[in-house]
Design an enzyme around this catalytic site. Structure first.
Site, PDB file in Angstrom:
ATOM      1  N   MET A 134     -11.578  -5.586   5.715  1.00 49.96           N
ATOM      2  CA  MET A 134     -10.747  -4.618   6.457  1.00 49.96           C
ATOM      3  C   MET A 134     -10.380  -5.238   7.801  1.00 49.96           C
ATOM      4  O   MET A 134     -11.256  -5.653   8.566  1.00 49.96           O
ATOM      5  CB  MET A 134     -11.508  -3.309   6.682  1.00 49.96           C
ATOM      6  CG  MET A 134     -11.701  -2.444   5.452  1.00 49.96           C
ATOM      7  SD  MET A 134     -10.190  -1.982   4.573  1.00 49.96           S
ATOM      8  CE  MET A 134      -9.224  -1.182   5.854  1.00 49.96           C
ATOM      9  N   ASP A 151      -6.693  -6.219   4.645  1.00 51.54           N
ATOM     10  CA  ASP A 151      -6.069  -4.889   4.555  1.00 51.54           C
ATOM     11  C   ASP A 151      -6.062  -4.240   5.932  1.00 51.54           C
ATOM     12  O   ASP A 151      -7.120  -3.951   6.501  1.00 51.54           O
ATOM     13  CB  ASP A 151      -6.867  -4.036   3.565  1.00 51.54           C
ATOM     14  CG  ASP A 151      -6.237  -2.671   3.315  1.00 51.54           C
ATOM     15  OD1 ASP A 151      -5.134  -2.410   3.829  1.00 51.54           O
ATOM     16  OD2 ASP A 151      -6.869  -1.874   2.581  1.00 51.54           O
ATOM     17  N   SER A 194       0.849  -1.194   0.000  1.00 52.35           N
ATOM     18  CA  SER A 194       0.000   0.000   0.000  1.00 52.35           C
ATOM     19  C   SER A 194       0.883   1.240   0.000  1.00 52.35           C
ATOM     20  O   SER A 194       1.603   1.508   0.967  1.00 52.35           O
ATOM     21  CB  SER A 194      -0.908   0.006   1.230  1.00 52.35           C
ATOM     22  OG  SER A 194      -1.501   1.278   1.353  1.00 52.35           O
ATOM     23  N   HIS A 199      -8.314   1.270  -3.916  1.00 54.03           N
ATOM     24  CA  HIS A 199      -9.227   1.017  -2.798  1.00 54.03           C
ATOM     25  C   HIS A 199      -9.921   2.343  -2.506  1.00 54.03           C
ATOM     26  O   HIS A 199      -9.331   3.244  -1.909  1.00 54.03           O
ATOM     27  CB  HIS A 199      -8.407   0.526  -1.588  1.00 54.03           C
ATOM     28  CG  HIS A 199      -9.200   0.307  -0.355  1.00 54.03           C
ATOM     29  ND1 HIS A 199      -8.598   0.057   0.877  1.00 54.03           N
ATOM     30  CD2 HIS A 199     -10.536   0.290  -0.122  1.00 54.03           C
ATOM     31  CE1 HIS A 199      -9.538  -0.094   1.787  1.00 54.03           C
ATOM     32  NE2 HIS A 199     -10.720   0.051   1.225  1.00 54.03           N
ATOM     33  N   HIS A 244      -1.282  -1.313  -4.241  1.00 54.45           N
ATOM     34  CA  HIS A 244      -2.556  -0.932  -3.619  1.00 54.45           C
ATOM     35  C   HIS A 244      -2.539   0.577  -3.381  1.00 54.45           C
ATOM     36  O   HIS A 244      -1.628   1.107  -2.748  1.00 54.45           O
ATOM     37  CB  HIS A 244      -2.676  -1.691  -2.300  1.00 54.45           C
ATOM     38  CG  HIS A 244      -3.953  -1.502  -1.567  1.00 54.45           C
ATOM     39  ND1 HIS A 244      -5.068  -2.288  -1.777  1.00 54.45           N
ATOM     40  CD2 HIS A 244      -4.300  -0.634  -0.581  1.00 54.45           C
ATOM     41  CE1 HIS A 244      -6.044  -1.913  -0.957  1.00 54.45           C
ATOM     42  NE2 HIS A 244      -5.603  -0.901  -0.221  1.00 54.45           N
ATOM     43  N   MET A 249     -12.052   4.655  -0.668  1.00 56.03           N
ATOM     44  CA  MET A 249     -12.704   4.934   0.625  1.00 56.03           C
ATOM     45  C   MET A 249     -13.353   6.312   0.503  1.00 56.03           C
ATOM     46  O   MET A 249     -12.936   7.291   1.130  1.00 56.03           O
ATOM     47  CB  MET A 249     -11.666   4.876   1.754  1.00 56.03           C
ATOM     48  CG  MET A 249     -11.284   3.446   2.111  1.00 56.03           C
ATOM     49  SD  MET A 249      -9.751   3.353   3.034  1.00 56.03           S
ATOM     50  CE  MET A 249      -8.584   3.403   1.674  1.00 56.03           C
ATOM     51  N   MET A 263      -8.825   8.288  -0.375  1.00 55.56           N
ATOM     52  CA  MET A 263      -9.678   8.699   0.756  1.00 55.56           C
ATOM     53  C   MET A 263     -10.173  10.128   0.532  1.00 55.56           C
ATOM     54  O   MET A 263      -9.437  10.966   0.005  1.00 55.56           O
ATOM     55  CB  MET A 263      -8.887   8.635   2.062  1.00 55.56           C
ATOM     56  CG  MET A 263      -8.248   7.287   2.344  1.00 55.56           C
ATOM     57  SD  MET A 263      -7.519   7.243   3.976  1.00 55.56           S
ATOM     58  CE  MET A 263      -6.569   5.716   3.893  1.00 55.56           C
ATOM     59  N   ASP A 267      -4.684   3.686  -1.884  1.00 52.39           N
ATOM     60  CA  ASP A 267      -5.806   4.055  -1.011  1.00 52.39           C
ATOM     61  C   ASP A 267      -6.286   5.457  -1.345  1.00 52.39           C
ATOM     62  O   ASP A 267      -5.568   6.439  -1.147  1.00 52.39           O
ATOM     63  CB  ASP A 267      -5.362   4.008   0.455  1.00 52.39           C
ATOM     64  CG  ASP A 267      -5.119   2.589   0.924  1.00 52.39           C
ATOM     65  OD1 ASP A 267      -6.046   1.769   0.819  1.00 52.39           O
ATOM     66  OD2 ASP A 267      -3.994   2.306   1.378  1.00 52.39           O
TER      67      ASP A 267
HETATM   68  C1  DX5 Z   1      -6.275   1.732   5.644  1.00 53.46           C
HETATM   69  C2  DX5 Z   1      -5.860   1.398   4.249  1.00 53.46           C
HETATM   70  C3  DX5 Z   1      -4.741   0.432   4.174  1.00 53.46           C
HETATM   71  C4  DX5 Z   1      -3.460   0.921   4.798  1.00 53.46           C
HETATM   72  C5  DX5 Z   1      -2.801  -0.274   5.400  1.00 53.46           C
HETATM   73  O1  DX5 Z   1      -7.483   2.421   5.637  1.00 53.46           O
HETATM   74  O2  DX5 Z   1      -6.929   0.828   3.530  1.00 53.46           O
HETATM   75  O3  DX5 Z   1      -4.511  -0.003   2.844  1.00 53.46           O
HETATM   76  O4  DX5 Z   1      -2.585   1.498   3.885  1.00 53.46           O
HETATM   77  O5  DX5 Z   1      -1.715   0.179   6.102  1.00 53.46           O
HETATM   78  P1  DX5 Z   1      -0.942  -0.723   7.158  1.00 53.46           P
HETATM   79  O6  DX5 Z   1      -0.399  -1.903   6.432  1.00 53.46           O
HETATM   80  O7  DX5 Z   1       0.093   0.192   7.676  1.00 53.46           O
HETATM   81  O8  DX5 Z   1      -1.942  -1.124   8.216  1.00 53.46           O
HETATM   82 ZN    ZN Z   2      -6.449  -0.088   1.536  1.00 54.05          ZN
END
Ligand code: DX5
Ligand code: ZN
Length: 234
Positions: free
Chosen positions: A145, A183, A16, A74, A41, A76, A45, A43
């Site tokens: 999650m 994740d 990620s 991903h 990956h 969010m 947000m 993220d």
């Molecule tokens: C959290 C994200 C993850 C995050 C995971 O909301 O969806 O993808 O990057 O990070 P680690 O591996 O540090 O928990």
């Molecule tokens: Zn993620």
């Protein structure tokens, strides 16, 4: 997006990029070349569905230009269906939306597939896996999650392993080979338990990009922990 053989099992490590230095994303993805990571990956947000704000369209396009790794986005974000076409045009290989903000999940997954992307749906820790059952046939990837979404570096929630097991059983019962992704909080200490429960893809941010010997070493450490656990149980 294909799986990489790893210690007999076929487990994907998806680093990620959230955990990388945001001012050095190019160098971060460069570190992954040849590491065994098979996807990146990303993220996304929006400060609404989750409290944090991260990457937008331009960053996804730049990442796509910088790396040969397939990008799995991903999302969010609220109303993810409004942005699918644009994210696909930016180079997404896979798009995962959250069921909690996808009232028309069936249609949304259809659209993702029509755009030529791998279709995924994610469930928060407080959402039961059964929220995915009615879209089983449209799911290429179910994302469980294992932390509450919004931030990297959180502690893995072991209580989510039951959800992974029940999803794996459901897919087996339906003769589906969908990917199950976990994740959040995935490290050398937690990866093997997720794989044992039935996860086929491990998303890992902190344990990869904050590894003291670099991101490639972080990926290798995860792979080794899975192989070691598999050997102990054989
Ligand atoms: C959290 C994200 C993850 C995050 C995971 O909301 O969806 O993808 O990057 O990070 P680690 O591996 O540090 O928990
Ligand atoms: Zn993620």
């Amino acid at each position: 997006m294909t799986n990489t053989p790893c210690g007999g099992a076929s487990i994907v490590i998806a680093p990620s990029i959230l955990a990388a230095d945001p001012c050095a994303l190019g160098a971060a993805v460069g570190e992954l070349e040849g590491s065994g990571a098979t996807r990146l990956h990303v993220d996304i947000m929006d400060g609404r569905f989750v409290p944090n704000i991260t990457f937008g369209f331009d960053t996804v396009s730049r990442l796509h230009a910088l790396t040969a790794l397939p990008l799995e986005l991903h999302l969010m974000i609220v109303e993810p269906e409004r942005h699918l076409e644009r994210f696909a045009a930016c180079g997404a290989a896979g798009i995962t939306v959250h069921v909690e903000v996808s009232p028309h999940l069936h249609r949304t997954l259809q659209t993702i597939r029509e755009l030529g992307c791998v279709a995924g749906a994610a469930v928060n820790p407080g959402t039961p896996e059964t929220a995915l059952f009615e879209v089983t046939d449209l799911l290429d990837c179910a994302l469980v999650m294992t932390v509450n979404p919004g931030f990297g570096g959180q502690k893995f929630l072991p209580s989510m392993l039951g959800k992974v097991e029940r999803l794996r059983q459901h897919f087996t019962d339906c003769s589906r080979t969908a990917d199950i992704e976990v994740d959040g909080g995935i490290t050398s200490d937690t990866a093997a338990s997720a794989v044992a429960a039935g996860a086929t893809t491990l998303v890992a941010g902190t344990s990869v990009f904050h590894h003291p010997e670099g991101a490639a070493a972080g990926v290798h450490a995860l792979q080794e922990s899975i192989v070691k656990a598999a050997e102990q149980h054989s």
